[in-house]
Enzyme design. Structure first.
Site, PDB file in Angstrom:
ATOM      1  N   ARG A 278       5.026 -50.600  13.551  1.00  0.00           N
ATOM      2  CA  ARG A 278       6.198 -49.983  14.208  1.00  0.00           C
ATOM      3  C   ARG A 278       7.296 -49.785  13.180  1.00  0.00           C
ATOM      4  O   ARG A 278       7.988 -48.766  13.153  1.00  0.00           O
ATOM      5  CB  ARG A 278       6.697 -50.825  15.393  1.00  0.00           C
ATOM      6  CG  ARG A 278       8.025 -50.310  15.933  1.00  0.00           C
ATOM      7  CD  ARG A 278       8.445 -50.846  17.289  1.00  0.00           C
ATOM      8  NE  ARG A 278       8.066 -52.200  17.577  1.00  0.00           N
ATOM      9  CZ  ARG A 278       8.611 -53.293  17.027  1.00  0.00           C
ATOM     10  NH1 ARG A 278       9.585 -53.183  16.137  1.00  0.00           N
ATOM     11  NH2 ARG A 278       8.176 -54.485  17.355  1.00  0.00           N
TER      12      ARG A 278
ATOM     13  N   TYR B 150      16.861 -25.904  24.941  1.00  0.00           N
ATOM     14  CA  TYR B 150      15.594 -26.333  25.541  1.00  0.00           C
ATOM     15  C   TYR B 150      15.892 -27.177  26.790  1.00  0.00           C
ATOM     16  O   TYR B 150      16.734 -28.092  26.746  1.00  0.00           O
ATOM     17  CB  TYR B 150      14.795 -27.148  24.513  1.00  0.00           C
ATOM     18  CG  TYR B 150      13.615 -27.845  25.112  1.00  0.00           C
ATOM     19  CD1 TYR B 150      12.644 -27.141  25.820  1.00  0.00           C
ATOM     20  CD2 TYR B 150      13.471 -29.220  25.000  1.00  0.00           C
ATOM     21  CE1 TYR B 150      11.575 -27.774  26.395  1.00  0.00           C
ATOM     22  CE2 TYR B 150      12.384 -29.874  25.566  1.00  0.00           C
ATOM     23  CZ  TYR B 150      11.448 -29.150  26.268  1.00  0.00           C
ATOM     24  OH  TYR B 150      10.391 -29.782  26.842  1.00  0.00           O
TER      25      TYR B 150
ATOM     26  N   ASP C 231      19.073 -28.758  15.936  1.00  0.00           N
ATOM     27  CA  ASP C 231      17.662 -28.727  16.301  1.00  0.00           C
ATOM     28  C   ASP C 231      17.054 -27.511  15.602  1.00  0.00           C
ATOM     29  O   ASP C 231      17.340 -26.370  15.972  1.00  0.00           O
ATOM     30  CB  ASP C 231      17.531 -28.627  17.828  1.00  0.00           C
ATOM     31  CG  ASP C 231      16.084 -28.651  18.288  1.00  0.00           C
ATOM     32  OD1 ASP C 231      15.206 -28.243  17.509  1.00  0.00           O
ATOM     33  OD2 ASP C 231      15.831 -29.061  19.442  1.00  0.00           O
TER      34      ASP C 231
ATOM     35  N   LYS D  94       5.783 -28.256  17.273  1.00  0.00           N
ATOM     36  CA  LYS D  94       5.839 -26.796  17.228  1.00  0.00           C
ATOM     37  C   LYS D  94       5.412 -26.293  15.844  1.00  0.00           C
ATOM     38  O   LYS D  94       4.298 -26.529  15.436  1.00  0.00           O
ATOM     39  CB  LYS D  94       7.240 -26.356  17.627  1.00  0.00           C
ATOM     40  CG  LYS D  94       7.742 -27.032  18.930  1.00  0.00           C
ATOM     41  CD  LYS D  94       6.943 -26.627  20.131  1.00  0.00           C
ATOM     42  CE  LYS D  94       7.069 -27.475  21.379  1.00  0.00           C
ATOM     43  NZ  LYS D  94       8.145 -28.363  21.608  1.00  0.00           N
TER      44      LYS D  94
HETATM   45  C1  PLP Z   1      13.853 -26.585  20.655  1.00  0.00           C
HETATM   46  C2  PLP Z   1      13.154 -27.826  21.147  1.00  0.00           C
HETATM   47  N1  PLP Z   1      13.670 -29.034  20.877  1.00  0.00           N
HETATM   48  C3  PLP Z   1      13.078 -30.163  21.302  1.00  0.00           C
HETATM   49  C4  PLP Z   1      11.925 -30.147  22.054  1.00  0.00           C
HETATM   50  C5  PLP Z   1      11.330 -31.435  22.542  1.00  0.00           C
HETATM   51  O1  PLP Z   1      10.232 -31.774  21.778  1.00  0.00           O
HETATM   52  P1  PLP Z   1       8.919 -32.563  22.309  1.00  0.00           P
HETATM   53  O2  PLP Z   1       8.304 -31.697  23.376  1.00  0.00           O
HETATM   54  O3  PLP Z   1       8.089 -32.714  21.082  1.00  0.00           O
HETATM   55  O4  PLP Z   1       9.406 -33.845  22.873  1.00  0.00           O
HETATM   56  C6  PLP Z   1      11.336 -28.909  22.354  1.00  0.00           C
HETATM   57  C7  PLP Z   1      10.105 -28.853  23.150  1.00  0.00           C
HETATM   58  O5  PLP Z   1       9.689 -27.798  23.619  1.00  0.00           O
HETATM   59  C8  PLP Z   1      11.967 -27.713  21.893  1.00  0.00           C
HETATM   60  O6  PLP Z   1      11.462 -26.505  22.151  1.00  0.00           O
END
Ligand code: PLP
Length: 379
Positions: A49, A102, A174, A199
């Site tokens: 961890r 998101y 992000d 992604k």
């Molecule tokens: C722009 C963005 N940020 C964060 C996330 C969250 O990531 P995760 O699905 O890996 O938890 C997503 C998921 O679709 C996303 O599109």
């Protein structure tokens, strides 16, 4: 070592294994490590961890490609976001979030952290005056997505970093949609980059993961403390898959962008399409800023269709090569209806998305095949 993007993606943190010379960092499927006498750790590893060599390799590579002091890999993008918020915010702090983001990120703020006293305001981040007005003495973070999911809005990272810092707040970006190949937020003044590595970084739709990269080593250390204390870490197999994906990010992104440009051309000339949302278009309101801060404009394309929600859903249903599904950033093309799928959790909120919107994650298949499928799906 020279420091071109592709060189870093393939080599940073990935020295051949000292024991065998294995060129690829092995999957260290172990929870614990033999100590040579109490406290006699080999290379600092004691429990997976806290740290695991496969994860360490990924974390070093992520830090290198984002140009940060410290990278940390998590079980998902949301695990990374949650750890970040718990590290830098406390109850009664305030966060500015994008007016378009998101849906899961919005849900984390609205349904989870607000209950613990973290206040937030959604603000259209392209409007710097609106951001300045929304700042309070308690604003700790300005949270940026650019391009946004799913409306592909653009925020000016350098200008927002200045604004945040003038008010004693951190700028978090992000960078999931652009990926570090197309955009480098830390070089533009951001303090922390967030990724859903699920992604483009992973890139093959075979692993869920998240990452934080901090510009400052001190903040990186605090984040690492919370990563270990909260425990949402990436496992070694997931870290290995993500690292494998990262190596080809540059070449994949070039093809994603080229195919997306072909798709945009097709949509622009289609009578059923009422609007195409893509930051590469000269009339996109964020085009000038996007051109300044992005290498190219990415593989995500959204569009609105005549005929409203029913027709948007029908287009998604008719697509064949574009697979109907959530997520994005993989080599295969995906199509979805954000209102009913990825952004259903934003329904009825200020972040609700238009019902006639379709979102494409344009993959790296043969472009002509993608265009043929879209043409038949639009009917
Ligand atoms: C722009 C963005 N940020 C964060 C996330 C969250 O990531 P995760 O699905 O890996 O938890 C997503 C998921 O679709 C996303 O599109």
């Amino acid at each position: 070592m020279s420091n071109g993007f592709e060189t870093l993606a393939i080599h940073a943190g990935q020295e051949p294994d000292p024991l065998t010379g294995a060129v690829v960092p092995p999957i260290y499927a172990t929870s614990t490590y033999k100590q040579d006498g109490v406290g006699g750790l080999r290379s600092g590893y004691e429990y997976s961890r806290s740290a695991n060599p496969t994860r360490t390799a990924l974390e070093a590579a992520l830090a290198a490609v984002e140009g940060g002091a410290r990278g940390l890999a998590f079980a998902s993008g949301l695990a990374a976001e949650d750890t970040l918020l718990r590290t830098v915010c406390k109850p009664q702090d305030h966060v500015i979030i994008p007016g378009d983001a998101y849906g899961g990120t919005y849900r984390l703020f609205s349904k989870v952290h607000e209950r613990w006293g973290l206040h937030y305001d959604p603000v259209p981040l392209h409007d710097l005056d609106a951001v300045a007005t929304a700042m309070t003495q308690k604003t700790r973070v300005v949270w940026v997505e650019t391009p946004t999911n799913p409306l592909l809005g653009i925020a000016d990272i350098a200008a927002l970093a200045q604004l945040a810092h003038d008010n004693g707040a951190l700028l978090v970006v992000d960078n999931t949609f652009a990926s570090p190949y197309l955009q480098q937020p830390l070089a533009l003044g951001a303090d922390v980059v967030v990724h859903s590595t699920t992604k483009y970084v992973g890139g093959h739709s075979d692993v869920v993961g998240g990452a934080l990269v901090a510009a400052d080593a001190g903040l990186g250390e605090e984040l690492a403390f919370h990563q270990n204390s909260i425990g949402g870490v990436a496992g070694p197999f997931d870290a290995w898959l993500t690292l494998r994906g990262l190596k080809t990010l540059g070449v994949r992104m070039d093809r994603h962008c080229a195919n997306a440009e072909r798709v945009v051309d097709l949509l622009l000339s289609h009578p059923k399409v009422t609007e195409v949302l893509y930051p590469g278009l000269p009339d996109h309101p964020g085009h000038v800023v996007a051109s300044k801060q992005m290498r190219r404009f990415g593989g995500m394309v959204s569009f609105r269709v005549a005929g409203g929600e029913a027709e948007a859903v029908a287009v998604c249903d008719r697509a064949k090569l574009f697979t109907l599904g959530e997520s994005l950033g993989g080599v295969e093309s995906l199509i979805e209806h954000p209102g009913r799928m990825t952004h259903a959790s934003a329904a009825g909120s200020p972040l609700e998305v238009p019902a006639d919107l379709v979102r494409l994650s344009v993959g790296i298949e043969t472009a002509d095949d993608l265009l043929a499928d879209l043409t038949q799906a639009l009917g």
